[in-house]
Enzyme design. Structure first.
Site, PDB file in Angstrom:
ATOM      1  N   HIS A  72       0.850  -1.189   0.000  1.00  0.00           N
ATOM      2  CA  HIS A  72       0.000   0.000   0.000  1.00  0.00           C
ATOM      3  C   HIS A  72       0.887   1.240   0.000  1.00  0.00           C
ATOM      4  O   HIS A  72       2.059   1.183   0.387  1.00  0.00           O
ATOM      5  CB  HIS A  72      -0.885   0.016   1.241  1.00  0.00           C
ATOM      6  CG  HIS A  72      -1.965  -1.010   1.224  1.00  0.00           C
ATOM      7  ND1 HIS A  72      -3.074  -0.922   2.034  1.00  0.00           N
ATOM      8  CD2 HIS A  72      -2.123  -2.154   0.518  1.00  0.00           C
ATOM      9  CE1 HIS A  72      -3.861  -1.955   1.823  1.00  0.00           C
ATOM     10  NE2 HIS A  72      -3.302  -2.727   0.908  1.00  0.00           N
ATOM     11  N   GLU A  81       1.031   3.857   1.935  1.00  0.00           N
ATOM     12  CA  GLU A  81       1.591   4.225   3.231  1.00  0.00           C
ATOM     13  C   GLU A  81       2.775   3.340   3.589  1.00  0.00           C
ATOM     14  O   GLU A  81       3.808   3.821   4.075  1.00  0.00           O
ATOM     15  CB  GLU A  81       0.535   4.110   4.343  1.00  0.00           C
ATOM     16  CG  GLU A  81      -0.675   4.981   4.147  1.00  0.00           C
ATOM     17  CD  GLU A  81      -1.813   4.266   3.420  1.00  0.00           C
ATOM     18  OE1 GLU A  81      -1.570   3.637   2.355  1.00  0.00           O
ATOM     19  OE2 GLU A  81      -2.951   4.333   3.904  1.00  0.00           O
TER      20      GLU A  81
END
Length: 167
Positions: free
Chosen positions: A63, A65
């Site tokens: 992802h 992040e």
């Protein structure tokens, strides 16, 4: 009555969210869900940029992040990102919210909410849970319409390319 001028913090949040949107657009161009993230140190230095890379890397944990946290940690040569702010175009999921806690970030600023997996406001408040050893501040809704529009356009284009299977 005229609108008040944006505060310096609001202007800064929008600036970095626009940079995260650039990362999100790059993710979309590579065939990944358009989510982008930027990690900024307390002094305003951009430590890292990240984007969704699940399709590109064949990795369910890739992802935006996580990508940005890994890069920032490598740049700092430390897993502790104390004082840092993470700017992300969509509300972090439970995995990413947990990683943000573990990285000891000070603040998370995100664009649009995630009604299906949002874990800092919508479904859970992981970054504010007093049972955890670290918590972070959250600012939501920064450039929310632009962030949501990018996601909607991406998924609309995917639906056109791949019609539903006969059933």
């Amino acid at each position: 009555m005229t609108d008040a001028a944006p505060t310096p913090a609001a202007s800064q949040d929008e600036h970095y969210l626009r940079e995260a949107l650039v990362e999100a657009e790059a993710a979309a161009a590579a065939g990944d869900v358009p989510v982008g993230a930027i990690v900024v140190a307390a002094d305003g230095t951009v430590l890292a940029r990240g984007r969704n890379r699940r399709e590109v890397d064949h990795d369910p944990t890739a992802h935006a992040e996580i990508d940005a946290i890994r890069r920032a940690s490598a740049a700092k040569r430390s897993w502790r990102l104390e004082g840092a702010t993470v700017y992300v175009t969509m509300e972090p999921c439970p995995m990413c919210a947990g990683a943000l806690v573990n990285a000891r970030v000070a603040r998370v600023v995100y664009g649009c909410s995630d009604p299906k997996a949002g874990a800092v406001d919508t479904l859970f408040q992981i970054g504010r849970d007093p049972r955890l050893n670290h918590r972070f501040d959250v600012t939501s809704g920064v450039l929310a319409q632009a962030c949501a529009a990018l996601l909607k356009a991406f998924f609309a284009a995917r639906r056109v390319k791949s019609p539903p299977a006969p059933g």
